[in-house]
Design an enzyme around this catalytic site. Structure first.
Site, PDB file in Angstrom:
ATOM      1  CD  GLU A  58     -20.212  67.434 -94.335  1.00 55.96           C
ATOM      2  OE1 GLU A  58     -21.270  67.057 -94.837  1.00 55.96           O
ATOM      3  OE2 GLU A  58     -19.378  68.118 -94.944  1.00 55.96           O
ATOM      4  CB  SER A  83     -21.069  33.212 -85.536  1.00 57.22           C
ATOM      5  OG  SER A  83     -20.486  32.154 -84.807  1.00 57.22           O
ATOM      6  CB  SER A  96     -18.819  69.984-105.280  1.00 59.03           C
ATOM      7  OG  SER A  96     -19.843  69.902-106.244  1.00 59.03           O
ATOM      8  CE  LYS A 109     -20.404  72.695-101.657  1.00 62.42           C
ATOM      9  NZ  LYS A 109     -21.121  73.134-100.477  1.00 62.42           N
ATOM     10  CG  HIS A 130     -29.073  79.859 -75.592  1.00 63.97           C
ATOM     11  ND1 HIS A 130     -30.092  79.085 -75.105  1.00 63.97           N
ATOM     12  CD2 HIS A 130     -28.516  80.470 -74.511  1.00 63.97           C
ATOM     13  CE1 HIS A 130     -30.176  79.230 -73.791  1.00 63.97           C
ATOM     14  NE2 HIS A 130     -29.215  80.060 -73.403  1.00 63.97           N
TER      15      HIS A 130
HETATM   16  N1  ARG Z   1     -21.049  31.120 -81.746  1.00 61.75           N
HETATM   17  C1  ARG Z   1     -21.686  31.048 -80.458  1.00 61.75           C
HETATM   18  C2  ARG Z   1     -21.885  32.475 -79.923  1.00 61.75           C
HETATM   19  O1  ARG Z   1     -21.304  33.370 -80.420  1.00 61.75           O
HETATM   20  C3  ARG Z   1     -20.862  30.263 -79.511  1.00 61.75           C
HETATM   21  C4  ARG Z   1     -21.619  29.605 -78.403  1.00 61.75           C
HETATM   22  C5  ARG Z   1     -22.542  28.586 -78.934  1.00 61.75           C
HETATM   23  N2  ARG Z   1     -23.101  27.763 -77.924  1.00 61.75           N
HETATM   24  C6  ARG Z   1     -24.092  26.926 -78.209  1.00 61.75           C
HETATM   25  N3  ARG Z   1     -24.501  26.201 -77.260  1.00 61.75           N
HETATM   26  N4  ARG Z   1     -24.667  26.913 -79.368  1.00 61.75           N
HETATM   27  O2  ARG Z   1     -22.612  32.695 -79.027  1.00 61.75           O
END
Ligand code: ARG
Length: 460
Positions: free
Chosen positions: A291, A24, A278, A284, A157
């Site tokens: 938007e 992550s 445009s 335009k 409305h």
């Molecule tokens: N990257 C993990 C999360 O965002 C951290 C916690 C991970 N814990 C574990 N026991 N794998 O949740």
């Protein structure tokens, strides 16, 4: 494997695909500041409690500060196979100071560590978004102050209903964004609870001083159940919901601005700097900014629904599913932070076409209620007055004129109690300015509302 912080019980390396899949760091690296701050507080506490040697605690704290500096100066490259921000920083620390660094994770799990980091991160971001909302409130008050006499049609409305002023309309949005700011402040109460000490799920045997850590990090309390401490993501969902409501308000406002920019309405015109052209149609000028804000509301709503769905079937306590909380909430934060400032600038630079607004308020019989009220004041029961004015409107449509364009003779065809004072009673200005009760569109009432609003902003 030996190169993983948790590699002891493994005899094979992680599959490369799994490293990428599991990792992550791509998105949680943005929590580096909170992670380091949390680790500094944890290490300081471990040293104070004699859980690790105080020399080691000091080394950890000093090196974490160096690491923070290095990250901020772009000197650090995070590693995918160190998985997440928590293990990346721990690994850098250990590479640099050896055994002392290896003592940092005593009495802590990544499960309570990530819960801590995300709480701190959201609290910081909440503050930023609050400031942007406060700026939005100021911009709205300033614009409203210039338009307490700018009469425009109010709609129900999407049919013309009764005249209001542009200031009154704007101040309706003040109320919405005011609640949004208040909602953020309220949600902070539930985020502002310190989870470290929950461990992986069952707390710890080490005599951690949780209150000390909470104090160091500026939390107002500690979580009361270790299972909940690592499993709770209510505060993320609540924040996502606050952000969705902000976007909903922005989107409604933008929808109106888009409509009002159309040739049919022509109530406002966006500044050239906030419109686009445009590639084929030379004439335009499109309200793209409004938007896009309306469009981006969809993704923020989607993230809220995504978070609710991710959490709905997760047994206690931590499960890796919960790593999926980050991208949606980060993207929601980024989106709101992108939209609010551009919205404010678009609003304060647009041209308000007062004459068209006034003209618009004259069509559609927006003073019909006031004609009825006039008759009531002259003694007719409201239901009868309603019927009389209904007939007047039918006649006006046939003869293509507004109610205030009737001659006296025409008025008398419908009711003999009508006198010459009707013209003043049903003029657009009177219709607006007689509605002076609290919450009404009268100039004096709206000016008072703006004054109170400005005082409110001052205190935020
Ligand atoms: N990257 C993990 C999360 O965002 C951290 C916690 C991970 N814990 C574990 N026991 N794998 O949740």
């Amino acid at each position: 494997m030996a190169d993983k912080l948790w590699g002891g019980r493994f005899s094979k390396s992680t599959d490369k695909k799994v490293d990428d899949f599991n990792s992550s760091i791509r998105f949680d690296k943005r929590m580096y500041r909170q992670d380091i701050k949390g680790s500094i507080a944890h290490a300081t506490m471990l040293g104070r409690q004699g859980i690790i040697p105080s020399d080691d605690a000091k080394k950890i704290v000093d090196e974490l500060k160096n690491i923070l500096n290095d990250i901020e100066n772009g000197k650090i490259e995070f590693l995918i196979d160190a998985e997440d921000i928590h293990m990346n920083i721990e690994k850098i620390l250990t590479d640099r100071i050896g055994d002392a660094g290896k003592r940092l994770h005593t009495g802590r799990s990544r499960n309570d560590q990530v819960a801590l980091d995300i709480r701190m991160y959201l609290m910081d971001e909440t503050e930023e978004i609050r400031k942007m909302l406060i700026h939005t409130l100021t911009i709205i008050c300033d614009l409203a102050f210039d338009h307490t006499e700018t009469i425009m049609p109010g709609y129900t409305h999407l049919q013309k209903a009764q005249p209001v002023t542009f200031a009154h309309h704007l101040m309706a949005y003040f109320e919405m964004f005011k609640r949004d700011e208040e909602r953020l402040r309220d949600s902070i109460k539930r985020t502002n609870v310190m989870p470290l000490g929950s461990g992986a799920l069952a707390a710890t045997t080490y005599p951690l001083d949780r209150e000390f850590v909470a104090g160091e990090l500026g939390f107002s309390g500690v979580t009361k159940n270790s299972l909940d401490g690592v499993s709770d993501r209510d505060f993320v969902i609540e924040f996502a919901s606050c952000l969705s409501i902000i976007m909903m308000h922005l989107s409604r406002f933008c929808e109106e601005l888009i409509l009002w920019s159309s040739n049919e309405f022509s109530f406002v015109e966006m500044d050239d700097a906030f419109s686009t052209g445009s590639s084929i149609m030379p004439q335009k000028k499109n309200p793209d900014v409004a938007e896009l804000i309306r469009g981006k509301t969809g993704r923020v709503y989607g993230h809220l629904m995504g978070l609710l769905t991710t959490m709905k079937g997760i047994p206690l306590a931590y499960n890796k599913d919960m790593q999926e909380d980050k991208e949606p909430i980060f993207d929601s934060i980024d989106t709101v932070k992108l939209c609010l400032p551009v919205f404010c600038d678009m609003l304060s630079t647009m041209t308000v076409k007062k004459d068209n607004m006034l003209k618009g308020s004259k069509g559609g019989f927006t003073n019909a209620t006031d004609v009825a009220d006039y008759l009531v004041k002259k003694g007719l029961p409201f239901r009868e007055a309603h019927a009389v004015v209904g007939k007047m409107v039918a006649y006006a449509i046939l003869n293509d004129k507004a109610l205030d364009e009737f001659s006296e003779a025409e008025f008398l065809q419908f009711s003999d109690i009508i006198e010459n004072d009707i013209y003043d009673a049903i003029s657009m200005t009177t219709c607006v300015n007689d509605r002076k009760i609290i919450g009404g569109p009268a100039k004096e009432t709206v000016l008072k509302a703006i004054k109170e609003a400005r005082e409110y902003i001052e205190k935020l």
